[in-house]
Design an enzyme around this catalytic site. Structure first.
Site, short mmCIF file in Angstrom:
data_model
loop_
_atom_site.label_atom_id
_atom_site.label_comp_id
_atom_site.label_asym_id
_atom_site.label_seq_id
_atom_site.Cartn_x
_atom_site.Cartn_y
_atom_site.Cartn_z
N SER A 6 0.61 20.30 -13.62
CA SER A 6 -0.56 18.86 -14.48
C SER A 6 -2.20 19.90 -15.05
O SER A 6 -2.33 20.96 -15.45
CB SER A 6 -1.42 18.59 -13.11
OG SER A 6 -2.40 19.35 -11.91
N GLU A 8 -5.76 19.71 -17.22
CA GLU A 8 -7.35 19.64 -16.81
C GLU A 8 -8.29 19.58 -18.14
O GLU A 8 -8.13 20.68 -18.55
CB GLU A 8 -8.07 20.62 -15.62
CG GLU A 8 -8.82 19.85 -15.52
CD GLU A 8 -10.18 20.35 -14.08
OE1 GLU A 8 -9.13 20.46 -13.04
OE2 GLU A 8 -10.97 21.22 -14.30
N ASP A 99 -21.24 20.64 -8.58
CA ASP A 99 -23.02 20.91 -8.86
C ASP A 99 -24.31 20.66 -8.63
O ASP A 99 -24.03 18.50 -8.86
CB ASP A 99 -22.55 22.14 -10.01
CG ASP A 99 -21.63 22.51 -9.84
OD1 ASP A 99 -21.53 23.34 -9.13
OD2 ASP A 99 -21.16 23.26 -11.22
N PHE A 206 -18.17 32.98 -16.50
CA PHE A 206 -17.20 31.35 -15.48
C PHE A 206 -17.15 32.17 -14.29
O PHE A 206 -17.43 31.90 -12.92
CB PHE A 206 -15.74 30.87 -16.36
CG PHE A 206 -16.31 30.03 -17.70
CD1 PHE A 206 -17.35 29.69 -17.75
CD2 PHE A 206 -15.46 29.76 -18.26
CE1 PHE A 206 -17.20 28.92 -18.21
CE2 PHE A 206 -15.25 28.48 -19.49
CZ PHE A 206 -16.30 28.40 -19.56
N HIS A 256 -1.99 23.77 -11.61
CA HIS A 256 -2.50 23.08 -12.52
C HIS A 256 -3.43 24.01 -13.06
O HIS A 256 -4.15 25.00 -12.94
CB HIS A 256 -3.85 22.19 -11.02
CG HIS A 256 -4.72 21.81 -12.34
ND1 HIS A 256 -4.62 20.26 -12.05
CD2 HIS A 256 -5.43 22.37 -12.12
CE1 HIS A 256 -5.43 20.21 -12.88
NE2 HIS A 256 -6.30 20.83 -13.04
#
Length: 275
Positions: A6, A8, A99, A206, A256
């Site tokens: 998959s 994103e 968040d 990140f 993913h």
């Protein structure tokens, strides 16, 4: 064993961004992904953009799953989003705590993702396949490793069908997490989240924010390349491809990919893996 894949995306902010995302999507569709997922901004700030991107993907006959985060939301606002998704025939959701929006001090009526999962089941039964997040290197706000595993187990027992992990570069952390979850009686598929390495400075930022560990040897090697982006990308491709290969060879149910709306590196990794 059949593996699932998959990809994103985040919702584009303009029509030009949507057009670029269609090009990215077309490139990645050749790998026959199980679905594409679309992120949901803090406090629902991208609600309309998330749905628009999901519907655009589905218009091409491809499967898509919107993310849904609950922090800062009311039960009624979440119910309205779920009803809207259901009306559009969406049956797959990535359910997250999310968040806190900048400047907001109240958590809203949901504090944890397990409460969102329970609410989805309470209001919509088994209509949705629910994915939740997993943290092989533990959530940065967890007080202990045991507490973090317990939180994951709670989400699954609230009704989650499967999980997608935060990205990581240490395969052993993933396998240990899965073993510990299974020891607590949880055996839903836990799909590793994979982050290609394009911009090393961005990756470090990140990672420092989300608690993902960049191994010291990798940081030092990348830093030694300075501004040599070709060498950084080449090493990143080798590291991430080897990670994916090890994960799938040792029982991971699939992968993913966090694409950052770019197809190039992800496509190269998929081709190297023979997908």
């Amino acid at each position: 064993m059949k593996h699932t894949y998959s990809f994103e995306f985040f919702p584009p902010k303009s029509e030009e961004g949507m057009a670029k995302l269609r090009t990215t999507r077309a490139q990645l569709a050749q790998f026959k992904p199980e679905f594409f997922s679309v992120t949901f901004g803090a406090g629902g700030t991208t609600r309309e953009g998330t749905l628009a991107a999901v519907l655009d993907i589905r218009a091409d006959g491809l499967a898509a799953a919107p993310h849904l985060s609950c922090i800062g939301s009311t039960r009624e606002s979440i119910r309205a989003i779920l009803d809207e998704y259901r009306e559009h025939g969406i049956r797959h959701i990535v359910a997250l705590r999310g968040d806190m929006p900048s400047g907001m001090v109240e958590a809203g009526e949901f504090r944890y993702a397990n409460e969102l999962v329970a609410f989805i089941r309470e209001t919509h039964g088994d209509h949705f396949h629910i994915e939740v997040a997993a943290y092989p290197e533990f959530h940065p706000q967890a007080r202990s490793a045991d507490e973090d595993i317990d939180n994951f187990v709670r989400k699954v027992r609230s009704g989650a069908n499967s999980a997608i992990t935060q990205y990581f570069f240490n395969a052993d952390a993933y396998f240990r997490f899965v073993d510990e979850a299974q020891a607590r009686g949880v055996d839903v598929p836990v799909v590793p989240g994979i982050m290609p390495i394009n911009n090393f400075g961005q990756l470090v930022r990140f990672s420092d924010m989300c608690g993902a560990e960049v191994p010291r040897w990798l940081r030092l090697r990348m830093q030694s390349y300075l501004d040599d982006t070709a060498s950084i990308r080449a090493l990143g491709l080798d590291v991430v491809t080897e990670l994916c290969d090890r994960l799938m060879s040792n029982g991971a149910p699939g992968l993913h990919f966090y694409t950052l709306n770019q197809a190039g590196l992800v496509s190269t990794i998929c081709q190297r893996l023979g997908l």
